[in-house]
Design an enzyme around this catalytic site. Structure first.
Site, PDB file in Angstrom:
ATOM      1  N   LYS A 116       9.754 -19.577  -5.397  1.00 51.73           N
ATOM      2  CA  LYS A 116       9.757 -19.246  -4.025  1.00 51.73           C
ATOM      3  C   LYS A 116       9.817 -20.211  -3.087  1.00 51.73           C
ATOM      4  CE  LYS A 116       7.052 -15.100  -4.916  1.00 51.73           C
ATOM      5  NZ  LYS A 116       6.640 -15.285  -6.254  1.00 51.73           N
ATOM      6  N   GLU A 191       1.600 -19.712   3.427  1.00 51.99           N
ATOM      7  CA  GLU A 191       2.734 -19.289   4.730  1.00 51.99           C
ATOM      8  C   GLU A 191       1.658 -18.451   5.517  1.00 51.99           C
ATOM      9  OE1 GLU A 191       5.896 -17.206   2.812  1.00 51.99           O
ATOM     10  OE2 GLU A 191       4.738 -15.066   2.707  1.00 51.99           O
ATOM     11  N   ARG A 285      16.426  -8.776 -10.678  1.00 48.69           N
ATOM     12  CA  ARG A 285      16.027  -7.729 -11.598  1.00 48.69           C
ATOM     13  C   ARG A 285      16.170  -6.271 -10.898  1.00 48.69           C
ATOM     14  NH1 ARG A 285      11.001  -6.154 -10.341  1.00 48.69           N
ATOM     15  NH2 ARG A 285       9.550  -8.095  -9.869  1.00 48.69           N
TER      16      ARG A 285
END
Length: 656
Positions: A116, A191, A285
């Protein structure tokens, strides 16, 4: 040309992929753990190969065993489904190296989105809005609240919301430990946390020739533990802000183009009420919630995955979105007990019925139709059936129930009604919670941000009167079943006598039933009259309203279903075996699982509510806390130990 596909997954997604594969004329191969040998997806495959063991690390995460199974069974393609190895670039490369067709995106695309932290940097460079990454060391009070996130993996694992700087080190440690256990990578970052954000995602489909579709958006804002509970398409927020859809689609296509994406994928964003949005991650996916996109577009996304993997061209533009679809995830869990997963045998699973929508060939012009008379239609993608066992080794999701129609409010009403009438016996589920959400005014108004449960709480407990009446119905059915030939009620006396008594447990509470059957009818507390009784069905008139109660009896369990609600009852034995009683202060395992951490030693003083041990079960971490102030007098487990439900883990004694 493909002839046979192995699905490297289990449960409902394996069944879902098999369904499309069969329609394309492909034979199907399943792989399964020892615990899954009798599950429906195994029986539905044309061939199946066992992966010895139960834990994912020994079975579904063993890529070399999966590839060996594909070659042994004669498969020429592998579809990963979602979860397990679906986003493992090394596995994708190994499939290709084995000469098999990989039904998924390019290896490099999987790798680039696997972290990420790195993904955020790529997206920022591509012009996609992102929330700035914060290293734990640079988080200040002005940044709070922050979200601690695992760099690898997903599904809510390794995520913690932190509102106090003093809590940050401990939460980082806990998130890192959970991420390491789940994904083999303990890297975490921080974050800014949007306390009332909207989780909105865009379905991507791209071919090998440069065409990239943005196939509608989905909103998945109602979540527990950062895991989705309800998903819908289109998003209520996007519907209210005319310019937002085009901006989201443009950002999603930029994200896909930046990594040379091919196949089905999802770009996830977090948006605020004003329409500002930020990139969260890209799932390389198929998503759990893909059915709502299929229902609103008529597409079969799995069919398209097969098509683009074999070089097919997509038309220039995707089909339009029509109508509204809502999906709920039926979990074996207890929302009132911190979402505690439930295990056991599903004695009965009956939820509506499945109606297949029209499926488009790539670029077709058909749109999905509603059911008979234009009413919403229902679709059930289930991983279980009557007799299936919910084990502690895997995710607790039983099924996805999806409704589609022209009007969102009508779709929500139909879905709530079908869930309310469902018969799910043997394990506790979140069914009542789902019905409550679907009927909640805030949901119906489209106010579905990620703070939904924080703001509105969890659904209220089942009405005590409904529970008492259900227990009475169970007792009367039990009595009726004991006298199949003689036409005299069980417990009947020709002179006044003591009432019949029966006790049941519902959760942590005990409900006692007292009644008498006389020549004048039922004598019981309250304004209740007996209309009819049999072993499987009791009809009562309660306060002038007649209701039927269906009673299903299993070993140690009685399930009562009526229009007033569904109640699961555990009969209380009149005489308890003393050897089965446990001492006061004992901490018992609430479910089967693995002890992942122990925070105390024998002799330590503990305070009520203090975390003592941590269990991992069914992809979730659970804390076992001290029931009272005292001293830890016994510790019967250690980290890494597997325990069964009800096992005594430790004992807290009184302080000397």
């Amino acid at each position: 040309m493909l002839t046979s596909v192995l699905v490297a997954n289990r449960g409902e997604i394996a069944r879902r992929i098999f369904r499309t594969a069969r329609s394309l004329g492909l034979s199907t191969v399943a792989v399964h753990s020892t615990a899954d040998a009798a599950m429906p997806f195994v029986g539905e495959a044309d061939a199946a190969v066992q992966l010895p063991g139960n834990a994912p690390a020994d079975t579904y995460l063993r890529g070399e065993l999966v590839i060996e199974a594909a070659l042994k069974a004669g498969a020429d393609a592998v579809h990963p489904g979602y979860g397990f190895l679906a986003e493992n670039a090394g596995f994708a490369q190994a499939v290709i190296d084995a000469g098999l067709t990989w039904i998924g995106p390019p290896v490099d695309a999987i790798s680039s989105m696997g972290s990420k932290i790195e993904a955020k940097k790529l997206m920022a460079a591509a012009g996609v809005p992102v929330l700035a990454e914060l290293t734990p060391a640079e988080v200040s009070a002005a940044d709070l609240p922050v979200l601690v996130k695992a760099s690898a993996g997903g599904g809510g694992r390794g995520m913690r919301v932190v509102s106090r700087l003093a809590d940050l080190p401990g939460e980082i440690e806990a998130a890192s430990a959970e991420a390491l256990s789940a994904f083999g990578d303990g890297t975490v970052f921080c974050e800014r946390y949007l306390t009332a954000g909207r989780h909105i995602e865009v379905q991507i489909m791209a071919d090998q020739h440069g065409t990239i579709w943005a196939v509608g958006e989905r909103e998945c804002s109602i979540q527990r533990r950062h895991q989705k509970v309800i998903e819908e398409a289109p998003s209520p927020l996007v519907e209210r802000i005319p310019s937002l859809r085009a901006e989201l689609f443009d950002a999603a296509r930029k994200a896909a183009a930046a990594i040379g994406y091919v196949g089905a994928g999802t770009v996830e964003f977090l948006a605020d009420e004003g329409g500002a949005f930020y990139f969260l991650e890209m799932n390389t996916r198929l998503q759990v919630e893909h059915p709502v996109t299929e229902e609103t577009t008529g597409l079969d996304l799995v069919e398209l995955q097969f098509a683009v993997a074999t070089g097919a061209h997509l038309p220039p533009e995707p089909p339009p979105t029509v109508g509204h679809a809502i999906e709920v995830r039926s979990y074996a869990e207890d929302p009132a007990q911190d979402w505690r997963p439930q295990t056991g045998v599903v004695r009965r699973f009956a939820v509506g019925g499945e109606v297949s929508g029209k499926k488009l060939a790539p670029g077709g012009e058909n749109v999905p139709e509603s059911g008979a008379g234009g009413l919403p239609r229902l679709r059930v993608d289930s991983g279980v059936e009557d007799g299936s066992e919910v084990s502690p080794y895997y995710d607790a999701m039983l099924a996805k129930v999806i409704a589609f129609g022209a009007d969102r409010a009508v779709v929500a009403r139909r879905l709530a009604g079908e869930l309310e009438r469902a018969r799910i016996h043997g394990v506790g589920t979140n069914r009542d919670l789902l019905v409550w959400i679907l009927r909640h005014p805030a949901f119906l108004n489209g106010d579905t941000d990620t703070g939904f449960f924080d703001r509105h709480g969890i659904s209220p407990e089942v009405d005590a009167g409904v529970v008492r009446t259900a227990a009475l119905a169970a007792a009367l059915a039990d009595a009726a079943g004991r006298v199949p030939v003689v036409r005299v009620p069980s417990g009947w006396r020709n002179v006044p006598s003591q009432p019949q008594r029966k006790a049941y447990r519902v959760g942590d509470a005990t409900v006692e039933v007292e009644y008498r059957l006389t020549r004048d009818g039922l004598v019981v507390e309250g304004n209740i009259a007996l209309v009819d009784s049999a072993a499987e069905r009791v009809v009562l008139e309660v306060d002038g309203v007649r209701r039927s109660f269906d009673v299903a009896v299993y070993d140690g369990l009685v399930c009562v279903d009526s229009s007033a609600g569904s109640v699961a009852l555990t009969p209380v034995e009149r005489f308890v075996d003393p050897s089965q009683q446990i001492s006061a202060g004992s901490l018992v395992a609430p479910m089967p699982g693995t002890v992942i951490r122990v925070g105390v030693q024998v002799g330590d003083g503990v305070k009520q509510g203090q975390p003592l041990l941590w269990l991992e079960a069914m992809k979730m971490e659970h804390t076992i806390s001290a029931p009272a102030d005292g001293v830890l007098s016994e510790l019967r487990v250690e980290a890494g130990q597997q325990v069964e439900v009800g096992a005594v883990l430790a004992v807290v004694g009184e302080e000397a």
